[in-house]
Write a protein that holds these residues in place. Structure first.
Motif, mmCIF file in Angstrom:
data_model
loop_
_atom_site.group_PDB
_atom_site.id
_atom_site.type_symbol
_atom_site.label_atom_id
_atom_site.label_comp_id
_atom_site.label_asym_id
_atom_site.label_seq_id
_atom_site.Cartn_x
_atom_site.Cartn_y
_atom_site.Cartn_z
ATOM 1 N N PHE A 1 -26.555 38.780 -10.136
ATOM 2 C CA PHE A 1 -25.216 39.178 -9.720
ATOM 3 C C PHE A 1 -24.552 40.031 -10.801
ATOM 4 N N GLU A 2 -24.654 39.591 -12.036
ATOM 5 C CA GLU A 2 -24.019 40.304 -13.144
ATOM 6 C C GLU A 2 -24.595 41.708 -13.310
ATOM 7 N N GLY B 1 -25.754 43.456 -10.925
ATOM 8 C CA GLY B 1 -25.457 44.227 -9.724
ATOM 9 C C GLY B 1 -26.680 44.590 -8.911
ATOM 10 N N GLY C 1 -28.821 40.507 0.093
ATOM 11 C CA GLY C 1 -27.489 40.794 -0.400
ATOM 12 C C GLY C 1 -27.484 41.872 -1.445
ATOM 13 N N LYS C 2 -26.280 42.282 -1.761
ATOM 14 C CA LYS C 2 -26.065 43.314 -2.760
ATOM 15 C C LYS C 2 -24.780 42.959 -3.489
ATOM 16 N N VAL C 3 -24.761 43.213 -4.763
ATOM 17 C CA VAL C 3 -23.593 42.905 -5.574
ATOM 18 C C VAL C 3 -22.965 44.218 -6.032
ATOM 19 N N THR C 4 -21.672 44.341 -5.833
ATOM 20 C CA THR C 4 -20.930 45.507 -6.302
ATOM 21 C C THR C 4 -19.717 45.009 -7.072
ATOM 22 N N ARG C 5 -19.014 45.935 -7.676
ATOM 23 C CA ARG C 5 -17.769 45.589 -8.369
ATOM 24 C C ARG C 5 -16.609 46.231 -7.631
ATOM 25 N N LEU D 1 -16.642 40.899 -9.198
ATOM 26 C CA LEU D 1 -17.884 40.986 -8.439
ATOM 27 C C LEU D 1 -17.626 40.749 -6.957
ATOM 28 N N ILE E 1 -19.941 40.094 -3.592
ATOM 29 C CA ILE E 1 -21.288 39.818 -3.111
ATOM 30 C C ILE E 1 -21.292 39.998 -1.601
ATOM 31 N N LYS E 2 -22.047 40.984 -1.143
ATOM 32 C CA LYS E 2 -22.189 41.219 0.296
ATOM 33 C C LYS E 2 -23.491 40.573 0.716
#
Length: 98
Positions: free
Chosen positions: A51-52, A54, A65-69, A75, A77-78
């Motif tokens: 997650f960190e 990304g 899933g995908k992690v964006t800021r 953060l 999390i989709k």
């Protein structure tokens, strides 16, 4: 919003906690509780690192899933949950001595 669409009070008050989560992992996997706790901490630590950084991820049983800021640096999390029917199959085969 109809009564059927509203989350129940007890469900909205529930939170996933490390101890009960590790106990559930132990029950499903056949690991001793201490081993399950260590495994759970390791898995969650790795997931936090993903997650960190990304990174996108695909985890069987959870989904993709995908992690964006966001613009504030938080953060987001989709998650695209799996669409398979829930399996009651254990994560590990039962012990032969059982």
């Amino acid at each position: 919003m109809s009564d059927e669409e509203k989350p129940s009070e007890s469900r909205s008050a529930q939170k996933l906690r490390a101890g009960p989560f590790a106990a559930a992992v132990a029950a499903r996997s056949g690991l001793r509780r201490a081993e399950a706790r260590l495994a759970t901490e390791a898995v969650l630590g790795e997931l936090a690192d993903v997650f960190e950084r990304g990174e996108a991820f695909v985890l069987p049983g959870l989904g993709a899933g995908k992690v964006t800021r966001n613009k504030n640096g938080g953060l987001v999390i989709k998650l695209r949950p799996r669409n398979e029917k829930k399996s009651d199959a254990p994560l590990a085969p039962p012990e032969a001595s059982s």
